[in-house]
Design a protein around this motif. Structure first.
Motif, PDB file in Angstrom:
ATOM      1  N   LYS A   1     -11.029  47.440  18.465  1.00  0.00           N
ATOM      2  CA  LYS A   1     -10.942  46.596  17.277  1.00  0.00           C
ATOM      3  C   LYS A   1     -10.754  47.395  15.992  1.00  0.00           C
ATOM      4  O   LYS A   1     -10.261  46.858  15.003  1.00  0.00           O
ATOM      5  CB  LYS A   1     -12.213  45.747  17.149  1.00  0.00           C
TER       6      LYS A   1
ATOM      7  N   ARG B   1     -18.802  42.792   9.461  1.00  0.00           N
ATOM      8  CA  ARG B   1     -18.064  41.551   9.734  1.00  0.00           C
ATOM      9  C   ARG B   1     -17.755  41.423  11.225  1.00  0.00           C
ATOM     10  O   ARG B   1     -17.861  40.327  11.799  1.00  0.00           O
ATOM     11  CB  ARG B   1     -16.781  41.511   8.908  1.00  0.00           C
ATOM     12  N   LEU B   2     -17.378  42.527  11.876  1.00  0.00           N
ATOM     13  CA  LEU B   2     -17.137  42.495  13.318  1.00  0.00           C
ATOM     14  C   LEU B   2     -18.421  42.197  14.081  1.00  0.00           C
ATOM     15  O   LEU B   2     -18.433  41.400  15.028  1.00  0.00           O
ATOM     16  CB  LEU B   2     -16.550  43.831  13.776  1.00  0.00           C
TER      17      LEU B   2
ATOM     18  N   GLU C   1     -21.551  38.150  17.116  1.00  0.00           N
ATOM     19  CA  GLU C   1     -22.926  37.650  17.197  1.00  0.00           C
ATOM     20  C   GLU C   1     -23.893  38.684  17.784  1.00  0.00           C
ATOM     21  O   GLU C   1     -24.741  38.379  18.627  1.00  0.00           O
ATOM     22  CB  GLU C   1     -22.967  36.348  18.012  1.00  0.00           C
TER      23      GLU C   1
ATOM     24  N   GLU D   1     -20.969  40.548  13.054  1.00  0.00           N
ATOM     25  CA  GLU D   1     -21.305  39.138  12.875  1.00  0.00           C
ATOM     26  C   GLU D   1     -20.375  38.243  13.694  1.00  0.00           C
ATOM     27  O   GLU D   1     -20.813  37.247  14.283  1.00  0.00           O
ATOM     28  CB  GLU D   1     -21.217  38.777  11.391  1.00  0.00           C
ATOM     29  N   GLU D   2     -19.087  38.599  13.745  1.00  0.00           N
ATOM     30  CA  GLU D   2     -18.131  37.792  14.510  1.00  0.00           C
ATOM     31  C   GLU D   2     -18.523  37.735  15.985  1.00  0.00           C
ATOM     32  O   GLU D   2     -18.391  36.694  16.639  1.00  0.00           O
ATOM     33  CB  GLU D   2     -16.724  38.371  14.368  1.00  0.00           C
TER      34      GLU D   2
END
Length: 242
Positions: free
Chosen positions: A218, A34-35, A40, A37-38
């Motif tokens: 993160k 998810r990170l 990119e 993808e966030e």
């Protein structure tokens, strides 16, 4: 272990994060994807790929971008190559990443090679995990990442670098040269107690990634513990730019 995990959690909470033990690897892999993808990310560079389980986990969690794995240990690299054989977006290179290009000697760990390093293993880790003691030595080719950059990174790709190189993480980052500033994200293993000679500890690694590379923490991933006491020995730092 409780007090150590509390210290780690306290550090993370200063950045608005929390640290818990994931019930299974898939939970962490899904969060990481998810990170990715966030932010990119188009390309994951997986240095210290071992048998390909990290890259395989990203695939199972849904990451479909390119992966380049680096694994210099002969037996482990053959396993990575088998895992990547049917994946057109996953390639494997036989190099160790470091600060200088040239020949080096890899100390091969007795745990199937997972804890192998070009650095001496210190007693603290060897006593906690006696099966990881070195049993052989293998000549390997070490390369600076900045010398390989144009070979592995296409123009415009957003790069996430994962380093699990057993105490040599800072050296591998210095080998990225000016391309360290081109990293969108970074994951590196770091230790709370000395495990490999000259390997950076948690505070040093975090400060370097934030202050020198301009990355933002993160996520934290608890890693190996001492099975005798439960003390956490290492964790992964996951950082992104912005």
């Amino acid at each position: 272990m409780t007090r150590l995990l509390d210290r780690v959690r306290g550090t993370a909470q200063r950045f608005g994060l929390d640290v818990t033990r994931y019930p299974d690897p898939a939970a962490y892999e899904s969060q990481l994807v998810r990170l990715i993808e966030e932010f990119e990310v188009d390309l994951v560079l997986d240095a210290g790929a071992y048998d390909g389980r990290y890259a395989g986990g990203l695939r199972r969690a849904g990451y479909r971008g390119r992966i380049v794995s680096f694994e210099p240990l002969d037996g482990a690299r053959r396993r990575v190559e088998r895992a990547a054989a049917q994946d057109d977006a996953w390639s494997v290179l036989p190099y160790a990443l470091g600060e200088e290009s040239g020949r080096a000697v890899l100390n091969v760990a007795g745990d199937g090679g997972a804890a192998s390093s070009v650095l001496p293993m210190l007693p603290r880790y060897r006593e906690a995990h006696p099966g990881s003691a070195y049993v052989a030595r293998q000549p390997v080719e070490m390369r600076r990442l900045d010398e390989l950059w144009e070979q592995v990174v296409a123009p415009g790709e957003r790069v996430f670098l994962r380093l699990d190189v057993r105490g040599s993480e800072s050296r591998a980052l210095r080998g990225a040269g000016e391309h360290a500033d081109d990293l969108t994200g970074l994951q590196l293993q770091t230790s709370f107690v000395p495990q490999y000679a000259d390997g950076p500890l948690f505070a040093e690694a975090l400060d370097f990634a934030q202050a020198s590379l301009g990355l933002t923490l993160k996520s934290l991933v608890p890693g190996a513990a001492d099975p005798r006491s439960g003390e956490l020995l290492q964790c992964g730092l996951v950082l992104f730019r912005g």
